[in-house]
Write an enzyme that holds these catalytic residues in place. Sequence first.
Site, PDB file in Angstrom:
ATOM      1  N   LYS A 180      45.471 -43.806  72.309  1.00  0.00           N
ATOM      2  CA  LYS A 180      44.676 -44.244  73.453  1.00  0.00           C
ATOM      3  C   LYS A 180      45.441 -45.258  74.314  1.00  0.00           C
ATOM      4  O   LYS A 180      46.538 -45.668  73.970  1.00  0.00           O
ATOM      5  CB  LYS A 180      43.331 -44.809  72.969  1.00  0.00           C
ATOM      6  CG  LYS A 180      42.480 -43.800  72.191  1.00  0.00           C
ATOM      7  CD  LYS A 180      42.211 -42.521  72.969  1.00  0.00           C
ATOM      8  CE  LYS A 180      41.081 -41.667  72.404  1.00  0.00           C
ATOM      9  NZ  LYS A 180      41.339 -41.007  71.112  1.00  0.00           N
TER      10      LYS A 180
HETATM   11  C1  LIG Z   1      39.929 -40.420  70.381  1.00  0.00           C
HETATM   12  C2  LIG Z   1      38.593 -39.899  70.706  1.00  0.00           C
HETATM   13  C3  LIG Z   1      37.489 -40.120  69.860  1.00  0.00           C
HETATM   14  C4  LIG Z   1      37.596 -40.701  68.492  1.00  0.00           C
HETATM   15  O1  LIG Z   1      38.128 -41.951  68.401  1.00  0.00           O
HETATM   16  P1  LIG Z   1      38.875 -42.389  67.024  1.00  0.00           P
HETATM   17  O2  LIG Z   1      39.083 -43.844  67.230  1.00  0.00           O
HETATM   18  O3  LIG Z   1      40.160 -41.609  66.980  1.00  0.00           O
HETATM   19  O4  LIG Z   1      37.965 -42.078  65.897  1.00  0.00           O
HETATM   20  C5  LIG Z   1      36.248 -39.701  70.292  1.00  0.00           C
HETATM   21  N1  LIG Z   1      36.082 -39.080  71.455  1.00  0.00           N
HETATM   22  C6  LIG Z   1      37.109 -38.827  72.286  1.00  0.00           C
HETATM   23  C7  LIG Z   1      36.847 -38.143  73.589  1.00  0.00           C
HETATM   24  C8  LIG Z   1      38.405 -39.199  71.925  1.00  0.00           C
HETATM   25  O5  LIG Z   1      39.434 -38.916  72.735  1.00  0.00           O
END
Ligand SMILES: *Cc1c(COP(=O)(O)O)cnc(C)c1O
Length: 363
Positions: A180
Amino acid sequence: MGGNELKYIKDAFYTNWISQYGSNIDEFENSLEEYLGNSSHVTALSSGTAAIHLALRLLNVEEGDFVICQSFTFVATANPILYLKAVPVFVDSENQTWNMCPDALEEAIKYCIQQGKKPKAIITVSLYGMPFNVDDILQISRKYEIPVIEDSAEALGSKYKGRPCGTFGDLSIISFNGNKIITTAGGGILISRNSDAKRRALFLATQAKDNEEFYSHSEIGYNYRMDNIAAGIGRGQLETLEEKISQRRKNHDFYQQTVKNNGNIKLFSAPNSDFYSNYWLSTIILKDTLLKEKLKAEFSQNNIETRYLWKPMHLQPLYKDYKFFGNNLSGTLFEGGLCLPSGTNLTDNCRARISEVLQNEIH
Ligand SMILES: *Cc1c(COP(=O)(O)O)cnc(C)c1O
């Protein structure tokens, strides 16, 4: 890593708070509350997925309940619905934002009501950092009195009409997974509109221990709290957020310049000035699948990685038997779409190599 991450980690070591308690967690939560504003209450957790799971618990989602979910997303948005044995109902995207289509949403709600059960929640997503169509979706949420869980996993720093993503849902989530815009290696937050919801989230995230001297448990809880080391990384990362947004947006500008006169390729961009995207990833739609595969192969030969768009949930083996509302726009986007290199560390040399492939390939 940007700046002070190591300093905050060292603080945790020197003070011996290697734990799911400590000042990094408190400070990280405080900084995020300040950043998001709009009386946000932040609970730091072990992942964005955990945050979605807790959001569903906070809305009392139970076995057999309907939960409406944007189909065009990463699987983590939908999986917590199945953790609770609830029933996902998938909704297609609209063309402007690639996010939840208001018309298809209303159709889905009507279907659920016809089945005798109003949906317990609507999970919207701001895909690739693009805010969803907030006004239209929230209006439907209010009309039917169904709460919104806002999955802003990819949209920290994005805004709709000047207000930050992560502040629009009854409950919202942001992810700090390694991929992210800022990261704590693994982590996420649940954002609630009041302190009662935060208290409840904390309770469930730390094994749901009753308020007794001894270990007493009346309902099922989880081990979902963020730790003090991860939160230290998060504090350092958050200080660099504006710079990272600016770099991602510059990547998008670069792609705009590179493909602007090209009829075969369309860069995904904000529809108007109401939408401010962090452009977590820059994505394109090619004329057809053939061209997409050709371009992807060409990039690959030049040692440049590109990726497919998220494959919509209604097309996944795991989810294909659940209800879906819409015209499969998300499926069409998946067929023709590609994520381009979008890191905050793209150099001019990287850009020149990418540009060359795009120029050669698309005529
Ligand atoms: C990355 C992501 C998640 C999950 O987040 P994590 O921290 O990896 O569990 C949920 N929704 C979307 C759209 C994502 O890109």
